[in-house]
Design an enzyme around this catalytic site. Structure first.
Site, mmCIF file in Angstrom:
data_model
loop_
_atom_site.group_PDB
_atom_site.id
_atom_site.type_symbol
_atom_site.label_atom_id
_atom_site.label_comp_id
_atom_site.label_asym_id
_atom_site.label_seq_id
_atom_site.Cartn_x
_atom_site.Cartn_y
_atom_site.Cartn_z
ATOM 1 N N ASP A 194 0.834 -1.297 0.192
ATOM 2 C CA ASP A 194 -0.109 0.145 -0.106
ATOM 3 C C ASP A 194 0.945 1.299 -0.194
ATOM 4 O O ASP A 194 1.756 1.215 1.007
ATOM 5 C CB ASP A 194 -1.018 -0.010 1.181
ATOM 6 C CG ASP A 194 -2.137 1.209 1.049
ATOM 7 O OD1 ASP A 194 -3.010 0.773 0.634
ATOM 8 O OD2 ASP A 194 -1.687 2.139 1.584
ATOM 9 N N GLU B 234 -4.641 2.375 -4.281
ATOM 10 C CA GLU B 234 -3.378 2.421 -4.071
ATOM 11 C C GLU B 234 -2.704 0.997 -3.491
ATOM 12 O O GLU B 234 -1.605 1.107 -3.200
ATOM 13 C CB GLU B 234 -2.970 3.611 -3.388
ATOM 14 C CG GLU B 234 -3.358 3.768 -1.914
ATOM 15 C CD GLU B 234 -4.462 4.202 -1.578
ATOM 16 O OE1 GLU B 234 -4.772 4.690 -0.509
ATOM 17 O OE2 GLU B 234 -5.399 4.101 -2.583
#
Length: 389
Positions: free
Chosen positions: A261, A304
């Site tokens: 992430d 993301e």
């Protein structure tokens, strides 16, 4: 004569139909240049067969100039077919060399038909050129035969059969002699009538199948790829990962799954805009691709959030790989005037005997990722180490 005329009429309609089909494929399937070259090849073949029909109906078999012109059309058609296969294999390849080769073959045929008449050499030259073009086509479409798709293998075999047929007919043609007489002449004409038409139509039909197969593969790729980054999307990653997991269990090999992430990605979007955010996502995906092996899987499974699957890799080895990725991401700023330096957090886990699907591995890797976030971000956490602590 009547049988030959009927066969030529059938070939004329077949070539015209294949021309139309290839034009439709070119127009409907993203305008691939090789489909347009194949349409041109079959259009030339249509003209060739029409001229051949008129040649026979007019009883002009003794007109060497007309025969040479028709043979030249055959060479051009074969050259365009080969150029199409070369273009499909290597898009930067142009038809120029093939057209030059066709012109050379046509001149040789004209010489053997008009300047120094020799029926055997005349017929053999055209057949050898056609066989060479089919062999070149097979070499382009059949590169890496074991890894080729079923349509590619089928087309390769069809082209090789056509090339061998042309070669065998060229040998028989040479035995005709200067005037084209005797048993060799009769055998040559019989094979020409019986085998050449299905070979020609077969190459055309298999070329159409290949265009359709290419379209299906393109659609499959679009359905499983992330448009922005070019890596797998969630669906594509899950499908590929499930196959890899089954294979790892079957081969008794280790396997590791990583969830990553990008830290503070929302702040990047808010401060610099979504365009820069998109550039950051592409940057992250490209850096990861550089640092993993061919055969490992990369997917964007969220905004993301990315996932990796490292084949034949134990969790402790995966941690070392991911540490290199983490350091690379932190050290390499995103390209552009802003020169943004970003970091990412990672969670790693390995395949266990009870893992029958990707879901259990993602759950453990997510848990490890959450710990990386809690511990300050920009770090790698192993689910196995968490459980041992």
């Amino acid at each position: 004569m009547a049988a030959a005329v009927i066969i030529i009429i059938a070939l004329t309609f077949s070539a015209a139909m294949l021309t139309g089909v290839m034009l439709i494929a070119w127009r409907s399937f993203g305008r691939p240049r090789h489909a347009l070259l194949w349409a041109a090849a079959f259009a030339v073949a249509t003209v060739e067969w029409i001229a051949n029909l008129a040649f026979r109906i007019a009883h002009a078999q003794d007109n060497a100039a007309i025969y040479a012109a028709i043979a030249g059309l055959s060479c051009l058609s074969n050259a365009l077919i080969a150029a199409g296969f070369a273009q499909r294999s290597r898009p930067q390849t142009g038809p120029g060399p093939f057209l030059i080769a066709a012109a050379g073959a046509a001149l040789l045929i004209a010489g053997a038909a008009i300047v120094v008449p020799h029926d055997g050499v005349r017929d053999a030259t055209g057949l050898l050129f056609g066989g060479a073009m089919m062999a070149i086509s097979a070499a382009h479409v059949g590169r890496g035969f074991r890894s080729a798709s079923l349509p590619e293998r089928s087309v390769t075999l069809m082209l090789m059969l056509f090339a061998m047929l042309d070669g065998a007919m060229a040998v028989i043609a040479l035995r005709q002699g200067i005037a084209g007489q005797g048993e060799a002449f009769a055998l040559f004409r019989t094979i020409l009538v019986l085998l050449y038409p299905p070979a020609f139509i077969g190459v055309g039909l298999f070329s159409v199948f290949l265009v359709a197969a290419d379209l299906a593969e393109t659609m499959r790729t679009l359905a499983t790829s992330d448009v922005l980054t070019g890596v797998y999307n969630r669906r594509g990653f899950e499908d590929a990962a499930e196959r890899a997991i089954r294979n790892a269990h079957r081969q008794r090999q280790p396997l590791s799954v990583v969830v990553a992430d990008i830290d503070g990605f929302k702040a990047i979007n808010d401060r610099y805009g979504h365009g820069v955010g998109d550039r950051a996502l592409r940057h992250f995906a490209s850096r990861v691709e550089r640092l993993v092996r061919r055969g490992d899987l990369i997917g964007r499974i969220g905004g993301e959030e990315f996932a990796l699957l490292l084949v034949n890799t134990r969790p402790q080895d995966a941690v070392e790989v991911v540490e290199r990725i983490r350091r690379d991401i932190a050290a390499m700023p995103v390209s552009g005037p802003d020169r943004i330096v970003m970091t990412a957090s990672f969670g790693v886990t390995g395949l266990r005997p009870g893992d029958i699907s990707l879901a259990s591995l993602l759950t453990r890797a997510d848990r490890a990722l959450y710990r990386s976030k809690l511990d300050g971000r920009d770090r790698v956490t192993s689910a196995e180490e968490l459980e041992e602590a």
